[in-house]
Scaffold this active site. Sequence first.
Site, short mmCIF file in Angstrom:
data_model
loop_
_atom_site.label_atom_id
_atom_site.label_comp_id
_atom_site.label_asym_id
_atom_site.label_seq_id
_atom_site.Cartn_x
_atom_site.Cartn_y
_atom_site.Cartn_z
N GLU A 264 0.84 -1.20 0.00
CA GLU A 264 0.00 0.00 0.00
C GLU A 264 0.87 1.24 0.00
O GLU A 264 1.87 1.30 0.71
CB GLU A 264 -0.87 0.09 1.26
CG GLU A 264 -1.94 -0.93 1.44
CD GLU A 264 -2.70 -0.69 2.74
OE1 GLU A 264 -2.84 0.48 3.16
OE2 GLU A 264 -3.14 -1.67 3.35
N GLU A 318 -13.85 6.09 -0.76
CA GLU A 318 -14.80 5.26 -0.01
C GLU A 318 -15.51 6.11 1.04
O GLU A 318 -14.93 6.49 2.06
CB GLU A 318 -14.08 4.08 0.62
CG GLU A 318 -13.43 3.17 -0.41
CD GLU A 318 -12.51 2.13 0.21
OE1 GLU A 318 -13.00 1.23 0.92
OE2 GLU A 318 -11.28 2.24 0.00
N LYS A 321 -15.81 5.31 5.17
CA LYS A 321 -14.66 5.12 6.04
C LYS A 321 -14.68 6.13 7.18
O LYS A 321 -15.08 7.27 7.00
CB LYS A 321 -13.37 5.25 5.23
CG LYS A 321 -13.20 4.14 4.21
CD LYS A 321 -11.86 4.17 3.55
CE LYS A 321 -10.79 3.75 4.53
NZ LYS A 321 -9.47 3.61 3.87
N GLU A 327 -9.14 10.10 4.81
CA GLU A 327 -9.40 8.66 4.76
C GLU A 327 -10.37 8.28 3.65
O GLU A 327 -10.30 7.20 3.11
CB GLU A 327 -9.99 8.20 6.10
CG GLU A 327 -8.97 7.76 7.10
CD GLU A 327 -8.14 6.60 6.59
OE1 GLU A 327 -8.68 5.53 6.31
OE2 GLU A 327 -6.93 6.79 6.46
#
Length: 499
Positions: A264, A318, A321, A327
């Site tokens: 990541e 997203e 989250k 985030e």
Amino acid sequence: MAPPSRQGHAAAVLSVFLLILLAAPYTAAIGVNYGTKGDNLPPPAKVASFLANRTRINRVKLFDTNADMVRAFAGTGIAIMVTAGNGDIPKLATKDGAVSWVSANVAPYYPATDISLVAVGNEIMATADKALINNLVPAMRTLKAELVAAGFPKIRVSTPHSLGILSVSEPPSASRFRDGFDRAVFAPMLEFHRQTRSPFMVNPYPYFGYNGDTLAYALARPNPGVPDPGTGITYTSMFEAQLDSVFSAMKKLGFGDVEIAVGETGWPSKAEDGQVGVSTTEAAEYNRYLIGEASAGSGTPLMPKRTFETYIFSLFNENLKDGPVAERNFGLFQADLTPVYDVGLMKDGTAAAPAPAATLTSTEAGAPEPAKAHNASKATKKHDKEAAAAPAEVTASAPAPASGDDASPEGTGPSPSGAPAEGDSTDDDKTPEEGGDAPAAAAAAGESSEAAAKDGDAEGSTEKSDTTPAPAGAASAAADLIVPVSSILTAALSLALHM
């Protein structure tokens, strides 16, 4: 008609090689993390078709073994990494448990779906769970043995780590694994990777280690660099410094030959108001740099000419989250599959709207430094938890990591607020760690602080940390087709001169 001149031949050869050169950046394996913490995301089949037909992305990392998602990639030509949940680790350490897991999560889909790697848990060393830590390497060994026994020898096995596994991360030459874990956990794990030719996977995030003064260093823009007195090397890229820190720690244990992969790494396109260095401009800049690094085959100062299997975080923004604004904004694409910004990944040239002008650094515009995020205290908790997680039975004779080494926020990132239910993503809050105010030299070696909470959608994924791209070593299957730009130019000039 007169025959073509030698100059004409040379021009033709150079033209062909220039075309190859222009295509070269996309011969590398470009991976993405596919998280699912959103209520507006398209169905897996649509996502798989989009990636295969519209983008140059050819690797995907999943945070679980969701059947619909794994099945969706069948026949697409995209290689996927699946993740065994943290809670599965004790069972995977047993033969029966590993056989059962392979039968349920691999056999029904492979080889129609190209499962290239199984990640055993997510950032286990940060969980402080002695049972998981003690069983991690045995689970990796047993799972690999059962994959081979089942007729799937090409599927690799690894486990992602935050940079919190390092007790010293800067300068890179001084880096080492945390005391107590180095010989008890990492030496046998690295021996496993060497024997099975699989990558040691890390999650480096320059985003979690920068501040207003070190933004150029984190984004690998032109900058004065950060010197490493131990080697005489001056680093101008925090990402490369982070990777070299991991390499130095591995080399100290005698495993400098083991390949590294980046599970990541990424940069958000939006954050809290007033945070310097976060917009679509910086996100695009970082990920373009990352793709270039993965493609060029130039390696790092301590690992020249290596290529790294790299997975960008993340595929989508997203919206469900938790945590700070950033985030929810690490995605390359919106939920409707339009690019958030252009990094050249679309086959048809589709691009996002032009990014705004680059944000000035705090020193240039007097802007505030990156917000420390209300999760800053989590960074400290993560260090405390890791320190308390010193190997239990397996390290009975090894000293526990000194609390002083790991208690500081540097080297780890915000930890998730809690373990998700099985199957849930744990994309945790990612925010600049407390170490964000450290001077350039400190942020430099890639303060593993970046370890800051990367989302590990994996079950039980715990505090994520800034991760550095985990390169897949020179032998990485992901980089089989990578041709260094320098090699292409050399060949072109050589042929042209001899025409």
